[in-house]
Write a protein that holds these residues in place. Structure first.
Motif, PDB file in Angstrom:
ATOM      1  N   ALA A  14      34.998  48.274  43.284  1.00 15.99           N
ATOM      2  CA  ALA A  14      35.870  47.742  44.345  1.00 15.99           C
ATOM      3  C   ALA A  14      36.769  46.649  43.782  1.00 15.99           C
ATOM      4  N   LYS A  15      37.792  46.298  44.575  1.00 23.39           N
ATOM      5  CA  LYS A  15      38.656  45.167  44.274  1.00 23.39           C
ATOM      6  C   LYS A  15      38.527  44.155  45.395  1.00 23.39           C
ATOM      7  N   ASN A  16      38.659  42.855  45.054  1.00 20.73           N
ATOM      8  CA  ASN A  16      38.719  41.830  46.087  1.00 20.73           C
ATOM      9  C   ASN A  16      39.722  40.772  45.663  1.00 20.73           C
ATOM     10  N   SER A  17      39.798  39.683  46.386  1.00 18.72           N
ATOM     11  CA  SER A  17      40.828  38.679  46.111  1.00 18.72           C
ATOM     12  C   SER A  17      40.621  37.974  44.771  1.00 18.72           C
ATOM     13  N   ASP A  18      39.408  37.980  44.250  1.00 14.83           N
ATOM     14  CA  ASP A  18      39.113  37.263  43.004  1.00 14.83           C
ATOM     15  C   ASP A  18      39.097  38.142  41.762  1.00 14.83           C
ATOM     16  N   GLY A  19      38.892  39.438  41.958  1.00 15.12           N
ATOM     17  CA  GLY A  19      38.830  40.323  40.795  1.00 15.12           C
ATOM     18  C   GLY A  19      38.220  41.655  41.153  1.00 15.12           C
ATOM     19  N   LEU A  20      37.583  42.281  40.176  1.00 14.37           N
ATOM     20  CA  LEU A  20      36.961  43.583  40.365  1.00 14.37           C
ATOM     21  C   LEU A  20      35.453  43.433  40.518  1.00 14.37           C
ATOM     22  N   SER A  21      34.873  44.229  41.380  1.00 17.46           N
ATOM     23  CA  SER A  21      33.420  44.272  41.515  1.00 17.46           C
ATOM     24  C   SER A  21      32.872  45.343  40.586  1.00 17.46           C
ATOM     25  N   LEU A  22      31.929  44.950  39.754  1.00 19.40           N
ATOM     26  CA  LEU A  22      31.315  45.869  38.804  1.00 19.40           C
ATOM     27  C   LEU A  22      29.864  46.095  39.199  1.00 19.40           C
ATOM     28  N   SER A  23      29.364  47.303  38.977  1.00 22.85           N
ATOM     29  CA  SER A  23      28.008  47.620  39.405  1.00 22.85           C
ATOM     30  C   SER A  23      27.273  48.447  38.358  1.00 22.85           C
ATOM     31  N   ASP A  24      25.945  48.232  38.323  1.00 23.31           N
ATOM     32  CA  ASP A  24      25.075  49.077  37.505  1.00 23.31           C
ATOM     33  C   ASP A  24      24.340  50.078  38.382  1.00 23.31           C
ATOM     34  N   GLY A  25      24.709  50.137  39.660  1.00 22.23           N
ATOM     35  CA  GLY A  25      24.053  51.019  40.618  1.00 22.23           C
ATOM     36  C   GLY A  25      23.144  50.288  41.567  1.00 22.23           C
ATOM     37  N   ASP A  26      22.716  49.074  41.165  1.00 23.52           N
ATOM     38  CA  ASP A  26      21.822  48.286  42.015  1.00 23.52           C
ATOM     39  C   ASP A  26      22.430  46.947  42.405  1.00 23.52           C
ATOM     40  N   ARG A  27      23.238  46.383  41.518  1.00 23.07           N
ATOM     41  CA  ARG A  27      23.740  45.028  41.710  1.00 23.07           C
ATOM     42  C   ARG A  27      25.221  44.979  41.368  1.00 23.07           C
ATOM     43  N   GLU A  28      25.970  44.111  42.071  1.00 23.02           N
ATOM     44  CA  GLU A  28      27.395  43.952  41.784  1.00 23.02           C
ATOM     45  C   GLU A  28      27.678  42.547  41.279  1.00 23.02           C
ATOM     46  N   ILE A  29      28.618  42.459  40.319  1.00 24.21           N
ATOM     47  CA  ILE A  29      29.066  41.161  39.802  1.00 24.21           C
ATOM     48  C   ILE A  29      30.586  41.188  39.699  1.00 24.21           C
ATOM     49  N   LEU A  30      31.177  40.003  39.509  1.00 23.22           N
ATOM     50  CA  LEU A  30      32.636  39.860  39.508  1.00 23.22           C
ATOM     51  C   LEU A  30      33.202  39.859  38.087  1.00 23.22           C
ATOM     52  N   LEU A  31      34.296  40.593  37.924  1.00 23.29           N
ATOM     53  CA  LEU A  31      35.138  40.484  36.733  1.00 23.29           C
ATOM     54  C   LEU A  31      36.458  39.870  37.199  1.00 23.29           C
ATOM     55  N   PRO A  32      36.715  38.578  36.901  1.00 24.14           N
ATOM     56  CA  PRO A  32      37.942  37.922  37.376  1.00 24.14           C
ATOM     57  C   PRO A  32      39.193  38.644  36.887  1.00 24.14           C
ATOM     58  N   TYR A  33      40.256  38.568  37.697  1.00 23.20           N
ATOM     59  CA  TYR A  33      41.497  39.271  37.358  1.00 23.20           C
ATOM     60  C   TYR A  33      42.056  38.834  36.002  1.00 23.20           C
ATOM     61  N   ALA A  34      41.831  37.593  35.625  1.00 23.78           N
ATOM     62  CA  ALA A  34      42.346  37.115  34.334  1.00 23.78           C
ATOM     63  C   ALA A  34      41.788  37.913  33.159  1.00 23.78           C
ATOM     64  N   ASP A  35      40.632  38.554  33.352  1.00 28.31           N
ATOM     65  CA  ASP A  35      39.992  39.318  32.278  1.00 28.31           C
ATOM     66  C   ASP A  35      40.120  40.823  32.459  1.00 28.31           C
ATOM     67  N   PRO A  37      41.675  44.305  31.988  1.00 24.56           N
ATOM     68  CA  PRO A  37      42.673  44.951  31.127  1.00 24.56           C
ATOM     69  C   PRO A  37      43.612  45.851  31.938  1.00 24.56           C
ATOM     70  N   LYS A  38      44.785  46.095  31.396  1.00 21.57           N
ATOM     71  CA  LYS A  38      45.770  46.946  32.080  1.00 21.57           C
ATOM     72  C   LYS A  38      45.282  48.397  32.115  1.00 21.57           C
ATOM     73  N   GLY A  39      45.660  49.081  33.173  1.00 25.79           N
ATOM     74  CA  GLY A  39      45.395  50.509  33.276  1.00 25.79           C
ATOM     75  C   GLY A  39      44.008  50.880  33.743  1.00 25.79           C
ATOM     76  N   ILE A  40      43.208  49.888  34.122  1.00 26.37           N
ATOM     77  CA  ILE A  40      41.844  50.170  34.564  1.00 26.37           C
ATOM     78  C   ILE A  40      41.846  50.462  36.064  1.00 26.37           C
ATOM     79  N   GLU A  41      40.997  51.395  36.505  1.00 26.38           N
ATOM     80  CA  GLU A  41      40.998  51.812  37.900  1.00 26.38           C
ATOM     81  C   GLU A  41      39.574  51.833  38.450  1.00 26.38           C
ATOM     82  N   ILE A  42      39.481  51.806  39.790  1.00 28.21           N
ATOM     83  CA  ILE A  42      38.185  51.948  40.444  1.00 28.21           C
ATOM     84  C   ILE A  42      37.572  53.287  40.043  1.00 28.21           C
ATOM     85  N   GLY A  43      36.301  53.263  39.708  1.00 18.13           N
ATOM     86  CA  GLY A  43      35.612  54.464  39.249  1.00 18.13           C
ATOM     87  C   GLY A  43      35.454  54.521  37.742  1.00 18.13           C
TER      88      GLY A  43
END
Length: 281
Positions: A14-35, A37-43
């Protein structure tokens, strides 16, 4: 499970106001927009380093960390207080070394060999220069003569201590070294001897006659590619020989001595020459 202080391969969910939500299937953490990379998409999947920030939040970064937890590294001090020191990890989040975990008091601008681990109470990364606490001293996963990966940790009166395969510690003796070493160097080495008391002697040269035969082939090949002569001989310095062939002077002299015995080369003080007739078409 997401591992703090290590690289994790996570999926963008997912995307939110602070960055991208990353998941291992059980837990989600934030990847800030500053980090991001270009061309990356949900999924998409992305490889990130995970750490706990000063606010206690688990964060991901695509910056390259100099080391992971459960590993030894050579890191530079960027700040120090009476309570501890902070080491640059390369990700914008420094690693803390409490004073009790410093073998000697750390100074700003200096670099030290440390072991990285997690504080069990809060999941934050810590480091220690008291390496002996984290070294394994038995059940060695190698035999004498085996090739190993070394990180030079410190200079001693006898030589240089080196971390072996990120697990053990051994010693390179001053009188057996032919190359300049510095703490923090990463080198390929060999196990010379495992002593009864568990101490490990190391060398930067493979041992045995097979290595000498291999070195002869390397020198002959280099001679052919260099017009039949090389400006190294009996009186060349160990550093000159190492710069050219990455071998000791002793190994060099044994190899060229064998080539001379079989009348494949001539040897002078500062030069070896191929005997052209032996390799004429």
């Amino acid at each position: 499970m997401i591992e703090i202080g290590k690289y994790n391969d996570l999926r963008i969910v997912a995307k939110n106001s602070d960055g991208l939500s990353l998941s291992d299937g059980d837990r989600e953490i934030l990847l800030p927009y500053a980090d991001v990379p270009k061309g990356i998409e949900i999924g998409d999947n992305i490889n990130v380093f995970v750490f706990v920030n000063k606010d206690g939040n688990t964060i991901a970064t695509t910056k390259e960390a100099f080391a992971e937890v459960e590993s030894f590294a050579f890191l530079r001090v960027v700040d120090a207080t009476d309570d501890g020191a902070y080491l640059d990890l390369g990700i914008g989040k420094d690693v803390y070394v409490p004073s009790r975990e410093q073998k000697r008091m750390m100074e700003i601008g200096e670099s030290y060999a440390v072991y990285l681990y997690l504080d069990e109470s809060n999941g934050r990364m810590l480091a220690s220069s008291r390496l002996d606490k984290f070294i394994e001293e038995e059940d060695f996963e190698f035999d004498e003569g085996d090739e190993v990966a070394l990180m030079i940790s410190e200079r001693t009166d006898l030589g240089y201590n080196a971390i072996i395969n990120n697990k053990y510690i051994g010693l390179l003796y001053h009188n057996e070294l032919f190359a300049n070493l510095q703490p923090g160097d990463y080198r390929k080495g060999w196990v010379k001897k495992v002593r009864v008391e568990g101490k490990i002697d190391l060398t930067l040269q493979p041992t045995g006659f097979g290595h000498i035969l291999e070195t002869r082939d390397v020198i002959l090949k280099e001679l052919k590619e260099s017009g039949g002569k090389i400006a190294l001989g009996d009186k060349s310095t160990p550093d000159e020989i190492y710069d050219r062939f990455q071998i000791s002077k002793s190994a060099f002299k044994k190899a060229i001595g064998g080539l001379y015995k079989y009348r494949l080369i001539t040897i002078s003080d500062y030069e070896i020459k191929i005997l052209v007739d032996e390799f004429a078409d």
